[in-house]
Scaffold this motif. Structure first.
Motif, mmCIF file in Angstrom:
data_model
loop_
_atom_site.group_PDB
_atom_site.id
_atom_site.type_symbol
_atom_site.label_atom_id
_atom_site.label_comp_id
_atom_site.label_asym_id
_atom_site.label_seq_id
_atom_site.Cartn_x
_atom_site.Cartn_y
_atom_site.Cartn_z
ATOM 1 N N UNK A 94 38.343 36.647 39.263
ATOM 2 C CA UNK A 94 37.408 37.125 38.194
ATOM 3 C C UNK A 94 36.815 36.122 37.685
ATOM 4 N N UNK A 95 35.663 36.448 36.778
ATOM 5 C CA UNK A 95 34.673 35.600 36.299
ATOM 6 C C UNK A 95 34.652 35.604 34.486
ATOM 7 N N UNK A 96 34.766 34.556 33.932
ATOM 8 C CA UNK A 96 34.875 33.193 34.271
ATOM 9 C C UNK A 96 36.208 32.652 33.865
ATOM 10 N N UNK A 97 37.170 33.621 33.845
ATOM 11 C CA UNK A 97 38.782 33.132 33.487
ATOM 12 C C UNK A 97 39.493 32.405 34.565
ATOM 13 N N UNK A 98 39.118 32.726 35.751
ATOM 14 C CA UNK A 98 39.670 31.719 36.789
ATOM 15 C C UNK A 98 39.331 30.230 36.799
ATOM 16 N N UNK A 99 38.191 29.956 36.569
ATOM 17 C CA UNK A 99 37.370 28.806 36.489
ATOM 18 C C UNK A 99 38.112 28.168 34.959
ATOM 19 N N UNK A 100 38.144 28.883 34.058
ATOM 20 C CA UNK A 100 38.502 28.302 32.845
ATOM 21 C C UNK A 100 40.024 27.760 33.069
ATOM 22 N N UNK A 101 40.759 28.467 33.583
ATOM 23 C CA UNK A 101 42.249 28.340 33.884
ATOM 24 C C UNK A 101 42.242 26.890 34.931
ATOM 25 N N UNK A 102 41.372 27.121 36.026
ATOM 26 C CA UNK A 102 41.240 25.942 36.976
ATOM 27 C C UNK A 102 41.071 24.742 36.183
ATOM 28 N N UNK A 103 39.995 24.656 35.307
ATOM 29 C CA UNK A 103 39.720 23.036 34.865
ATOM 30 C C UNK A 103 40.739 22.957 33.674
ATOM 31 N N UNK A 104 41.272 23.713 32.944
ATOM 32 C CA UNK A 104 42.383 23.350 31.934
ATOM 33 C C UNK A 104 43.654 23.039 32.910
ATOM 34 N N UNK B 87 28.651 37.881 44.617
ATOM 35 C CA UNK B 87 28.330 36.760 44.748
ATOM 36 C C UNK B 87 28.611 35.751 43.894
ATOM 37 N N UNK B 88 28.646 35.769 42.546
ATOM 38 C CA UNK B 88 29.097 35.037 41.568
ATOM 39 C C UNK B 88 30.555 34.657 41.831
ATOM 40 N N UNK C 113 41.328 31.031 46.224
ATOM 41 C CA UNK C 113 41.629 32.455 46.396
ATOM 42 C C UNK C 113 41.828 32.867 44.923
ATOM 43 N N UNK C 114 42.262 32.101 43.911
ATOM 44 C CA UNK C 114 42.326 32.310 42.592
ATOM 45 C C UNK C 114 41.115 32.494 42.113
ATOM 46 N N UNK C 115 40.197 31.560 42.223
ATOM 47 C CA UNK C 115 38.779 31.610 41.782
ATOM 48 C C UNK C 115 37.986 32.861 42.217
ATOM 49 N N UNK D 225 34.845 30.746 43.743
ATOM 50 C CA UNK D 225 35.822 30.490 44.452
ATOM 51 C C UNK D 225 35.442 29.274 45.510
ATOM 52 N N UNK D 226 34.278 29.224 45.848
ATOM 53 C CA UNK D 226 33.696 28.078 46.761
ATOM 54 C C UNK D 226 34.065 26.772 45.973
ATOM 55 N N UNK D 227 33.216 26.698 44.832
ATOM 56 C CA UNK D 227 33.276 25.708 43.955
ATOM 57 C C UNK D 227 34.802 25.081 43.818
ATOM 58 N N UNK D 228 35.639 25.957 43.264
ATOM 59 C CA UNK D 228 36.922 25.776 43.114
ATOM 60 C C UNK D 228 37.683 25.150 44.340
ATOM 61 N N UNK D 229 37.490 26.021 45.395
ATOM 62 C CA UNK D 229 38.046 25.500 46.644
ATOM 63 C C UNK D 229 37.668 23.748 46.867
ATOM 64 N N UNK D 230 36.410 23.655 46.849
ATOM 65 C CA UNK D 230 35.940 22.053 47.010
ATOM 66 C C UNK D 230 36.399 21.090 46.143
ATOM 67 N N UNK D 231 36.241 21.442 44.848
ATOM 68 C CA UNK D 231 36.963 20.715 43.738
ATOM 69 C C UNK D 231 38.286 20.400 43.848
#
Length: 93
Positions: free
Chosen positions: A47-57, A17-18, A42-44, A23-29
Motif C-alpha cells: 500500500x501507499x504510503x504506509x509501507x514506505x513510512x514503516x520502512x523508513x521508521x 505504477x505507484x 514485497x512489503x513496499x 516497492x522498487x525503491x524500497x528494494x534498492x534501498x
C-alpha cells in the motif's frame, strides 16, 4: 450508488505504477543498507504510503546501524560480528 466497476481504469493503472515504483525503491534501498531486500520490496508493494513510512521508521530509527571498522559494511549496532567480513564488532561477554 458508486461501485468499483465505475472507477476509471486510469486510476487503477496509476495506483499500480505507484506501488511498483515504491516497492522498487524500497528494494534498492534495502539492498544498499544490508536489509532483507526481498521482504522489504514485497512489503513496499502492499500500500501507499504506509509501507514506505514503516520502512523508513524501522530502518532509519529503530534498527540503527554502524559501519564495520574492517570493511566499512553497515551492521546493526547490537551485532557482534560483521555479516560481510566476519570481523568482531563488539566484545562478547
Amino acid at each position: 450508488m458508486y461501485s468499483l466497476d465505475d472507477t476509471n481504469p486510469l486510476f487503477w493503472i496509476i495506483i499500480f505504477l505507484i506501488l511498483i515504483i515504491q516497492g522498487s525503491w524500497i528494494f534498492n534501498d534495502a539492498s544498499k543498507r544490508g536489509e532483507n531486500k526481498w521482504i522489504w520490496g514485497l512489503f513496499g508493494c502492499l500500500n501507499v504510503p504506509t509501507s514506505l513510512l514503516i520502512y523508513i521508521l524501522v530502518t532509519r530509527y529503530i534498527m540503527k546501524t554502524e559501519n564495520c571498522g574492517h570493511c566499512g559494511n553497515k551492521v546493526r549496532t547490537n551485532a557482534n560480528y560483521c555479516s560481510n567480513c566476519g570481523q568482531r564488532i563488539k566484545n562478547e561477554y
